[in-house]
Design a protein around this motif. Structure first.
Motif, short mmCIF file in Angstrom:
data_model
loop_
_atom_site.label_atom_id
_atom_site.label_comp_id
_atom_site.label_asym_id
_atom_site.label_seq_id
_atom_site.Cartn_x
_atom_site.Cartn_y
_atom_site.Cartn_z
N LYS A 47 -39.19 20.95 -20.02
CA LYS A 47 -39.09 22.23 -20.60
C LYS A 47 -37.95 22.70 -20.14
N GLU A 48 -37.94 23.19 -18.39
CA GLU A 48 -36.75 23.57 -18.27
C GLU A 48 -35.35 23.49 -18.51
N ARG A 49 -35.97 21.52 -18.52
CA ARG A 49 -34.23 21.24 -18.78
C ARG A 49 -33.76 21.80 -20.83
N ILE A 50 -34.57 21.89 -21.70
CA ILE A 50 -34.77 22.62 -22.50
C ILE A 50 -33.80 23.46 -22.23
N THR A 51 -34.66 24.93 -21.57
CA THR A 51 -34.24 26.13 -21.78
C THR A 51 -32.82 25.92 -20.67
N ASN A 52 -32.68 25.47 -20.11
CA ASN A 52 -31.41 25.80 -19.30
C ASN A 52 -30.22 25.18 -19.91
N LEU A 53 -30.83 24.14 -21.24
CA LEU A 53 -28.99 24.07 -22.38
C LEU A 53 -28.53 24.93 -22.41
N SER A 54 -26.74 25.11 -22.04
CA SER A 54 -26.47 27.09 -21.80
C SER A 54 -25.50 26.06 -23.00
N VAL A 55 -24.24 27.53 -23.15
CA VAL A 55 -23.33 27.51 -24.41
C VAL A 55 -22.54 28.41 -24.41
N THR A 56 -21.19 27.58 -24.70
CA THR A 56 -20.48 29.02 -24.37
C THR A 56 -19.49 29.01 -25.49
N ASP A 57 -18.51 29.55 -25.96
CA ASP A 57 -18.13 29.86 -27.42
C ASP A 57 -17.32 28.66 -27.78
N LYS A 58 -16.74 27.47 -27.26
CA LYS A 58 -17.06 26.67 -27.50
C LYS A 58 -17.83 25.83 -28.08
N GLY A 59 -18.91 25.68 -28.13
CA GLY A 59 -20.72 24.80 -27.77
C GLY A 59 -20.92 24.91 -26.68
N PHE A 60 -22.02 23.78 -26.39
CA PHE A 60 -23.04 23.39 -25.89
C PHE A 60 -21.71 22.64 -24.36
N ARG A 106 -24.43 15.91 -21.24
CA ARG A 106 -24.93 14.81 -20.67
C ARG A 106 -26.55 15.00 -19.59
N ALA A 107 -26.63 15.82 -19.88
CA ALA A 107 -27.97 16.39 -18.68
C ALA A 107 -29.18 16.00 -19.80
N TRP A 108 -28.68 16.53 -21.39
CA TRP A 108 -30.19 16.22 -22.64
C TRP A 108 -29.52 14.76 -22.89
N ALA A 109 -28.60 14.77 -23.14
CA ALA A 109 -29.01 12.87 -23.21
C ALA A 109 -29.39 11.81 -22.32
N GLY A 110 -29.56 11.85 -21.34
CA GLY A 110 -30.25 11.68 -20.01
C GLY A 110 -31.25 11.81 -20.66
N VAL A 111 -32.46 12.79 -20.42
CA VAL A 111 -33.54 13.18 -21.18
C VAL A 111 -33.73 12.17 -22.10
N CYS A 112 -33.28 12.00 -23.65
CA CYS A 112 -33.17 11.52 -24.45
C CYS A 112 -33.18 9.89 -24.27
N ASN A 113 -32.23 9.33 -23.58
CA ASN A 113 -32.37 7.56 -22.90
C ASN A 113 -33.66 7.46 -22.28
N TYR A 114 -33.84 8.08 -21.65
CA TYR A 114 -35.14 7.54 -20.82
C TYR A 114 -36.23 8.06 -20.88
N TYR A 115 -37.00 9.21 -21.93
CA TYR A 115 -38.03 10.25 -22.18
C TYR A 115 -38.03 8.70 -23.71
N GLY A 116 -36.90 8.62 -24.70
CA GLY A 116 -37.36 8.80 -25.87
C GLY A 116 -37.59 7.71 -26.16
N THR A 117 -37.27 6.61 -25.31
CA THR A 117 -37.79 5.17 -25.63
C THR A 117 -39.15 5.53 -25.43
N LEU A 118 -39.98 5.73 -24.65
CA LEU A 118 -41.07 5.37 -23.85
C LEU A 118 -42.56 6.18 -24.42
N LEU A 119 -41.95 7.65 -24.27
CA LEU A 119 -43.37 8.13 -24.92
C LEU A 119 -43.79 8.35 -26.36
N PRO A 120 -45.31 8.41 -25.96
CA PRO A 120 -45.53 8.35 -27.92
C PRO A 120 -44.75 9.28 -28.79
#
Length: 372
Positions: free
Chosen positions: A295-308, A314-328
């Motif tokens: 949840k901390e990683r989600i709230t740490n997603l930061s944005v600039t005038d050009k986007g995230f 990269r950090a969020w893609a790592g979370v998706c690749n790691y946990y998205g394939t395993l958790l219910p």
């Protein structure tokens, strides 16, 4: 079967080094102490590859010192990495390509880290399978203290000589392992033990160093899963788990010069954490601590005038690749709900920075959700 000459002669060819370069370029990694970037190397590609080939053929190639950097690991903890120069990455990748089949030919099925067609997903699923076997009621959850930094060079070299039929290849591997380290102030440190984290050969060598341990554990049980220096064994009784703990500790100390961190002996019905996932006879889930971390990683997603920011993506893609394939799915849905609410807050707070609807659409498309 390849001869001694063929391993080293293949390594020295410009064609083979060029293929290694293409693999290194695709990873878009940083350079090392010599300051030569990937872009600079590519601008002078033929010259650099020819020089590398000639140095190897003449037996004069020597790696640059590793550049020591620190990256955050956990709160108040850092992981020390040794960055290689682009040339040294090419040589290490080429050596790895040549010798990895020899290692894979002897590695045990219970080893899942840093290997082709293995990985964390299969390791967790194998651990769950062993957990759910009716006879298993207890788990012995272990990891090795400061593993990468305490591998014994003499033991490693002796075993490499026994496996690899090419003295020159072994010499280059050990030369790479034993090269010193410099920090950003150019202060030198000798590397008397261990393998540098961040080096291309280190994961392969770290698996190889623990291969005798894998064979030993297999004499005790087949309910064993190892990922790098994290591993778990499952059995029927608490007494057996305690007995194994003593035997494993003695083996690691006397045969490999390694020590365990504080062990965990637990009932499987209560669950245990392995590779960031809580495993029990009821399936896979997240511990409260790990859920807070995500949840901390989600709230740490930061944005600039050009986007995230690229680092956020990269950090969020790592979370998706790691946990998205395993958790219910219910667990993933819960995290996605939080992600959705956070994105709304980010857009609301930053809408004046967002140029137009097209930029907003692109921003939203860059964020993947965890659930289906």
């Amino acid at each position: 079967m390849e001869t001694r000459k063929s391993y080293y002669s293949v390594l020295c060819t410009e064609e083979f080094l060029f293929e290694a370069w293409k693999a290194i370029k695709s990873k878009n990694a940083s350079g090392g102490i010599d300051g030569i970037t990937l872009a600079c190397f590519e601008d002078n590609l033929q010259t650099y590859i020819s020089e590398l080939s000639n140095d190897l053929k003449a037996g004069t190639w020597s790696p640059e010192p590793y550049l020591s950097i620190e990256i955050p690991k956990k709160k108040s903890e850092v992981r020390k990495l040794g960055l290689l120069s682009v040339k040294d990455k090419i040589v290490q990748y080429a050596i790895k390509t040549l010798v990895e089949p020899l290692f894979e030919n002897i590695f045990m099925d219970s080893s899942y880290g840093y290997r082709p067609n293995k990985g964390h997903t299969k390791a967790v699923r194998r651990a769950l399978s062993e957990c759910c076997k009716k006879k298993n009621k207890w788990v012995l959850r272990l990891d090795i203290d400061n593993y990468f930094d305490t591998i014994n060079h003499h033991l490693l070299a002796a075993r490499l000589h026994a496996l690899i039929p090419d003295e020159e290849i072994v010499r280059l591997i050990m030369l790479s392992v034993q090269m010193g380290i410099v920090n950003k102030h150019l202060k030198w440190s000798d590397n008397l033990e261990g393998v540098p984290q961040g080096a291309i050969l280190s994961p392969l060598l770290s698996n190889f160093y623990l291969h005798p341990f894998d064979k030993y554990v297999q004499t005790l049980t087949r309910s064993y899963v190892r990922y790098a220096d994290d591993f778990c064994l499952m059995c029927e009784t608490h007494e057996l788990a305690k007995s194994w703990l003593k035997q494993l500790s003695v083996y690691l100390q006397t045969h490999l010069g390694l020590s365990l961190n504080t062990p965990i002996v637990a009932e499987l019905r209560k669950g245990f954490e392995f590779l960031g996932i809580t495993i029990s006879k009821g399936g896979l889930s997240l511990s409260n601590k790990k859920e807070v971390d995500l949840k901390e990683r989600i709230t740490n997603l930061s944005v600039t005038d050009k986007g995230f920011t690229p680092a956020s993506l990269r950090a969020w893609a790592g979370v998706c690749n790691y946990y998205g394939t395993l958790l219910p799915q219910p667990v993933l849905h819960s995290l996605d709900d939080l992600l959705y609410e956070h994105l709304k807050q980010v857009v609301s707070a930053s809408y004046r920075q967002i140029a137009n609807r097209a930029v907003l659409t692109r921003m939203m498309s860059e964020i993947d959700y965890l659930s289906n």
